[in-house]
Every structure is written in structure tokens, then in C-alpha cells.
Design a protein around this motif. Structure first.
Motif, short mmCIF file in Angstrom:
data_model
loop_
_atom_site.label_atom_id
_atom_site.label_comp_id
_atom_site.label_asym_id
_atom_site.label_seq_id
_atom_site.Cartn_x
_atom_site.Cartn_y
_atom_site.Cartn_z
N VAL A 239 0.82 -1.22 0.00
CA VAL A 239 0.00 0.00 0.00
C VAL A 239 0.85 1.27 0.00
N THR A 240 2.11 1.17 0.39
CA THR A 240 2.98 2.35 0.35
C THR A 240 3.78 2.44 -0.94
N ALA A 284 6.05 14.82 10.69
CA ALA A 284 5.38 13.76 11.43
C ALA A 284 6.31 12.57 11.69
N ALA A 285 7.30 12.37 10.83
CA ALA A 285 8.21 11.23 10.99
C ALA A 285 9.31 11.49 12.01
N TYR A 297 5.12 7.64 7.27
CA TYR A 297 5.27 9.09 7.09
C TYR A 297 6.38 9.41 6.10
N SER A 298 7.38 8.54 6.03
CA SER A 298 8.43 8.71 5.02
C SER A 298 7.83 8.64 3.62
N THR A 299 6.91 7.71 3.42
CA THR A 299 6.34 7.55 2.09
C THR A 299 5.44 8.74 1.74
N SER A 412 15.06 15.40 6.48
CA SER A 412 14.67 13.99 6.59
C SER A 412 15.82 13.10 7.07
N LEU A 413 17.04 13.57 6.89
CA LEU A 413 18.19 12.78 7.33
C LEU A 413 18.13 12.50 8.83
#
Length: 473
Positions: A239-240, A284-285, A297-299, A412-413
Motif C-alpha cells: 500500500v505504500t 510527522a516522521a 510518514y516517510s512515504t 529527513s536525514l
């Protein structure tokens, strides 16, 4: 009217095998239902072979009153979807082996895969909505396949969001038909140019709502973390990954083919959605401790980067190739990370991965490649995909969006390193049974996906030209 069924071999292979597998599974004993998994893998291989032949012969065409287009975007999408489906089948083997509904799992996976393939070449609003339903309904059942409380909640949320936004999409389809007096994209391009602005704008937002749900983009993203966390890990990997491929390519085709001449400023709308999606996903991640929710949340953030290509669909010649290449790189990289999570079924939090590099060095290496790949670290494929998407955004007049995307990439890192740091911890290792492996299949898929992520990055210069080509109308 061209009714050449040979143009639909990949789609027919999945649907035909789904029907065959369902009938065969009704007679096979439980210990022999693995045969249906073999049939599913064979169907994917058949589709890959047919797509390779189509690309080699250059046979591009539209079929069934031009409702479905077989062009370069469709072919590349098929290659990505079918390869991803093969990887998901591999990582699912040990999860559903011996399950009393094992056959149904493979059949549902094939049917939703066929719906995703149908989204890729949809050249008509009615075809687009039919593909939306075919891709969605089996996926709702997959989300609740385990029939436990979390899986049931995941399936319910997935279904309710899908039904709501599917209805919105159908209403948007009706409005665009009323405004343009057609459902085919080529005819809509002509009909919508003189249609009332408000009618076209509302209709477009309605149709995009369904496609944004498929992609998991803001504001249709609420289902992503709960479905990813509550469903089986291979289903979460599905699903991701696959719905995003279908939804984004379908959205690109719709915007590029049906709406280039309308006065509605949809490029700005998509640019704003891209900015909000990547930023919200990253924020959120940041402090997630569950590995599946972190990947969820990454996706969402990755969809934000991919939406940049849709925002410049008619403004940059780099848009199509950047979208297709990024989708391919993201698919294998994301599936590699999920394959590691599948292989370690008892490691649910970031802290459970402490010391993994000492016990399972190979899996730790794959996780390093995939997580740093999702950041966009060379020489992985996502690095080149992001570079292409950012270049397309600048070329299309959205330099501010590219700058925001770079800032989000750097940010994101932080949360990817929060996962990677415990892998190499030397103090207070977790109990050995927490990091017990499930079997060999998921590990093999993890190594394969990690290798493909690196291969796409290293061979990107040779592969990028394959993604170029005009969309058929």
C-alpha cells in the motif's frame, strides 16, 4: 475501433491468473496452495516479458476506442509495477505460508495489481474510475487479511477513506463530463477550453481527490500511517508503493492530456500540495518510534517530491522522465526497507534494532542502503530521481518549490539516522530472539531490492533515455 487484446497481455495475465488461482485454490490442500503463488509469479514474469517485447518493437497504440494508451509511460509503469509485485510476492511467502486463506491472498494481490496496471494507461475518465475501483477494493480486503483488531481497524479506515474519495472522484468525473461534453482526454482538452471556470475547477479537484488518495498525498493521507501499521508487513509494503505508481502516472496523464489548455491554475495547486505533503510527512516522521509508522510518514514525504513532477507536467520536458525514474527508484528502495522489516518480525521499534549489524550484517547493510537511499544519497537511484525532479521543478518555473524540497531532504536525514544509529550500537544489545529472522525469502528480497536501488543509481545515465517518449491520445 482497435480491440487488440494483445496490447493488454500484462493486465490479462494478472486477471486470468487470479481467476485460475481462485479455482485451483478451491481444490488444492492447504499444504499445496503455494502453487498459486508460483502462478502469480509466473503471471508477473509473463507481463514483464510482454512489456519488454512491446518496448523493443516500439509498438505504441491506443485500444478500445482510445480509452487505454500503451505508450512509453505505460510500459515503464508496467515494468515498475510488475517488478514490485514480484518482490512483494517473494516477501509474502513466509508470512502467509500455510494460512487457511493463502490462495485468497495471492488472488487479491493479483487483482489489485491488475487495477494498478489499468490506472497507468487510462486515457478516459470512465476508464480511470473503473481502474480506481479495481485497484482499491481488493486492497481493502488485503489490509484486513490478518483479521486481528489492528488489521480490522486498518481495513475499515482504508475502505471508508477510499469510498469517500472515490465518490468525490466520481462526482468530479460527472462535472468534467458536463463541462467538456466528453470523457476521453483528447476531447476534453478541446471541450474544457471554453467551459465555465468554476465547473472545471471543482470537477478537477474532485478527480484529483481520488488520485491523491491512491498516492497518499495531503489532504488524502490520513489512512497511510494506520493502514501501514495495522496490516501485515508485506501488505504495508504494497500500500505504500504500488498505489502511488498507478495514481501518480494516471494523474500525470490526466493533467498533461486533458487539461493543458484550461484556465484553471492546476500547476500552482499541485505545487502547493507537493510542498505541504513533503513538509508534513517529514515533520510527522521526526519523533516516530515504530518502524512501520516511520516508513508510513516517510512515504508521504516521498509523494511530496513526486508531485513536483505533476506540477510541471506541461511546463518542463523533464517532468515525465523524472517522474518515471523516481517512481522506479523509490519502489525498489522502499520495498527493500520493508523486506528487512518483514524478515525481522519481532523488531517493531527503533530500539529493537540495536546491535543488528553484529547479528545480521547483511540485513543491516541493506537497511543502510535503503534508508540513505530514501534520503537521496548517491549512488542510489533515489538520488538521481530527486535530482531530476528538482531540475524539472526549476525548469518549470518553481525554483521556490525545489529549494523547499532540498531543505526537506536535508531535514529527513534526522529521522532516518535515528533508525540507523542503533544498528551499530555496542552497548546493551537487545535479546537475540527479538532479532530472530523469519526465513530466507524476505532476506533474498531485501538483498535484491537493495542491489536494484544501487543499480538504478549507477546505471541511471543509460536508463533515463528509456523513460522519454510522447503520450498517446
Amino acid at each position: 475501433m482497435n480491440e487488440n487484446l494483445a496490447a493488454l497481455v500484462p493486465e490479462l495475465a494478472l486477471l486470468g491468473t487470479a481467476v485460475t488461482g481462485l479455482l485451483a485454490g478451491s481444490w488444492l490442500p492447504r499444504r499445496r496452495q503455494w502453487i498459486v503463488a508460483v502462478l502469480a509469479a509466473a503471471a508477473c514474469a509473463t507481463g514483464l516479458t510482454a512489456t519488454a517485447v512491446t518496448m523493443a518493437t516500439g509498438r505504441e497504440q491506443t485500444v478500445f476506442s482510445d480509452a487505454f494508451a500503451v505508450d512509453r509511460a505505460t510500459d515503464i509503469g508496467r515494468l515498475v509495477v510488475l517488478t514490485a509485485l514480484l518482490l512483494i510476492i517473494g516477501m509474502s511467502v513466509e508470512t502467509v505460508r500455510g494460512h487457511r486463506r493463502e490462495t485468497e491472498y495471492w488472488v487479491l494481490l493479483l487483482m489489485t495489481g491488475a487495477g494498478t496496471l489499468a490506472l497507468l494507461g487510462a486515457n478516459d475518465l470512465l476508464m480511470l474510475f473503473a481502474a480506481y475501483l479495481l485497484a482499491g477494493i481488493p486492497a481493502y480486503a488485503l489490509a484486513g487479511f490478518a483479521k486481528d483488531p489492528s488489521g480490522t481497524e486498518a481495513a475499515l479506515k482504508y475502505y471508508l477513506m477510499g469510498a469517500l474519495l472515490g465518490t468525490t472522484m466520481l462526482a468530479g468525473t460527472a462535472l468534467l463530463h458536463g463541462a467538456g461534453h466528453a470523457t476521453h482526454y483528447r476531447e476534453l482538452d478541446t471541450g474544457l477550453s471554453g467551459a465555465p471556470y468554476g465547473l472545471v475547477a471543482v470537477g478537477l479537484v474532485g478527480v484529483l481527490a481520488g488520485l491523491l488518495f491512491k498516492a497518499g498525498a495531503v489532504p488524502a493521507h490520513y489512512w497511510v500511517p494506520d493502514v501501514t501499521d495495522g496490516s501485515l508487513t508485506p501488505v504495508a509494503a504494497y500500500v505504500t508503493t504500488l498505489p502511488k505508481i498507478g495514481g501518480l502516472i494516471a494523474g500525470y496523464r490526466l493533467l498533461h492530456q486533458a487539461l493543458p489548455g484550461t484556465e484553471v491554475n492546476w500547476p500552482l495547486l499541485l505545487a502547493v500540495l507537493a510542498a505541504v505533503t513533503m513538509t508534513l510527512g517529514n515533520l510527522a516522521a521526526f519523533f516516530q518510534t515504530s518502524v512501520k509508522r516511520l516508513l508510513a510518514y516517510s512515504t508521504i514525504s516521498q509523494v511530496g517530491y513526486l508531485l513536483m513532477a505533476l506540477a510541471v507536467a506541461t511546463r518542463s520536458d523533464l517532468a515525465q522522465r523524472s517522474l518515471l525514474f523516481y517512481l522506479a527508484a523509490y519502489a525498489v528502495t522502499n520495498l527493500g526497507a520493508f523486506a528487512v522489516v518483514t524478515e525481522l518480525p519481532h523488531t517493531r521499534t527503533l530500539d529493537d534494532y540495536r546491535g543488528l549489524a553484529r547479528r545480521h550484517a547483511g540485513l543491516a547493510a541493506v537497511l543502510v542502503v535503503c534508508l540513505l537511499g530514501l534520503v537521496g544519497t548517491p549512488p542510489t537511484g533515489v538520488f538521481l530521481g530527486k535530482l531530476e525532479v528538482f531540475s524539472a521543478a526549476v525548469d518549470g518555473g518553481y525554483a521556490w518549490l525545489a529549494a523547499l524540497a532540498v531543505a526537506n531532504t536535508v531535514a529527513s536525514l534526522f529521522y532516518y539516522l535515528r533508525w540507523l544509529a542503533p544498528l551499530f550500537a555496542t552497548t546493551a544489545p537487545v535479546p537475540a530472539d527479538t532479532q530472530a529472522v523469519q526465513g530466507r525469502w524476505s532476506a533474498a528480497i531485501a538483498y535484491t531490492a537493495g542491489a536494484l536501488s544501487l543499480l538504478l543509481g549507477l546505471a541511471g545515465g543509460a536508463l533515463l533515455p528509456l523513460t522519454t517518449g510522447s503520450l498517446l491520445r
